[in-house]
Write a protein that holds these residues in place. Structure first.
Motif, mmCIF file in Angstrom:
data_model
loop_
_atom_site.group_PDB
_atom_site.id
_atom_site.type_symbol
_atom_site.label_atom_id
_atom_site.label_comp_id
_atom_site.label_asym_id
_atom_site.label_seq_id
_atom_site.Cartn_x
_atom_site.Cartn_y
_atom_site.Cartn_z
ATOM 1 N N ASP A 250 2.338 2.080 -0.666
ATOM 2 C CA ASP A 250 3.489 1.731 -1.494
ATOM 3 C C ASP A 250 2.993 0.979 -2.733
ATOM 4 N N LEU A 251 3.906 0.439 -3.508
ATOM 5 C CA LEU A 251 3.528 -0.274 -4.732
ATOM 6 C C LEU A 251 2.712 -1.531 -4.477
ATOM 7 N N ASN A 252 2.776 -2.051 -3.259
ATOM 8 C CA ASN A 252 2.017 -3.257 -2.903
ATOM 9 C C ASN A 252 0.626 -2.939 -2.352
ATOM 10 N N ALA A 253 0.228 -1.661 -2.411
ATOM 11 C CA ALA A 253 -1.063 -1.196 -1.886
ATOM 12 C C ALA A 253 -1.157 -1.350 -0.370
ATOM 13 N N HIS A 254 -0.003 -1.319 0.304
ATOM 14 C CA HIS A 254 0.062 -1.309 1.764
ATOM 15 C C HIS A 254 0.553 0.060 2.194
ATOM 16 N N VAL A 255 0.267 0.438 3.440
ATOM 17 C CA VAL A 255 0.851 1.664 3.968
ATOM 18 C C VAL A 255 2.359 1.442 4.051
ATOM 19 N N ASN A 256 3.118 2.387 3.516
ATOM 20 C CA ASN A 256 4.569 2.288 3.467
ATOM 21 C C ASN A 256 5.154 2.171 4.870
ATOM 22 N N ASN A 257 6.193 1.344 5.011
ATOM 23 C CA ASN A 257 6.779 1.108 6.333
ATOM 24 C C ASN A 257 7.325 2.389 6.966
ATOM 25 N N ALA A 258 7.851 3.308 6.178
ATOM 26 C CA ALA A 258 8.347 4.567 6.739
ATOM 27 C C ALA A 258 7.183 5.412 7.270
ATOM 28 N N ARG A 259 6.040 5.326 6.646
ATOM 29 C CA ARG A 259 4.866 6.082 7.103
ATOM 30 C C ARG A 259 4.391 5.573 8.460
#
Length: 156
Positions: free
Chosen positions: A34-43
């Protein structure tokens, strides 16, 4: 490790030595961020599903369980997952009922739990969509991966 420690945030993957736990690598893609460079929560939910399908293929290879539906899914995001880091999924059966069972999922990086989830699956009749009792061969296969969750009143 005692059973009441299994949901402890940040615990290591020592539990993976338990043969009832299915483990597999979960490759991450650049587009998972995501925009925060984390794996997106939906993923994370999709990664749980992928791990659950891989585990089911192993657990139920000799059984013929019939159709199953997701009744519920919960996720606790304990710490961010990062692209480029080895990600390991741990999956086991947490509860086995008459028509349904609960699956515990975890995603780990650096030996620490990052996301923990629970999915309740219900066996259904193909023609009616109504819940049906889990057959004996499926029950036996799922029992081999069963690590019962602590009773609700024991959690405090």
């Amino acid at each position: 490790m005692s059973p009441d420690k299994r949901d402890e945030p940040g615990r290591t993957t020592e539990l993976a030595a338990d043969e009832r736990i299915f483990t597999c690598p979960m490759p991450l893609r650049w587009s998972d961020q995501d925009l925060n460079a984390h794996v997106n929560n939906a993923r994370v939910v999709t990664l749980f599903e992928e791990a659950r399908l891989q585990a089911s293929a192993v657990w139920l290879s000799a059984a013929h369980p019939g159709p199953r539906l997701v009744r519920s899914l919960t996720v606790d995001y304990l710490r961010p997952l990062h692209y480029g880091e080895e990600t390991i999924a741990l999956v086991w059966i947490a509860r086995l009922g008459r028509t349904s069972f609960a699956i515990h999922h975890e995603l780990h990086q650096h030996g620490r739990s990052c996301s923990v989830g629970r999915t309740v699956m219900v066996h259904v009749d193909k023609s009616t969509g109504h819940p049906v009792e889990i057959d004996q061969s499926t029950r036996a296969a799922l029992t081999a991966a069963l690590i019962p969750e602590p009773a609700a009143d024991a959690r405090g």
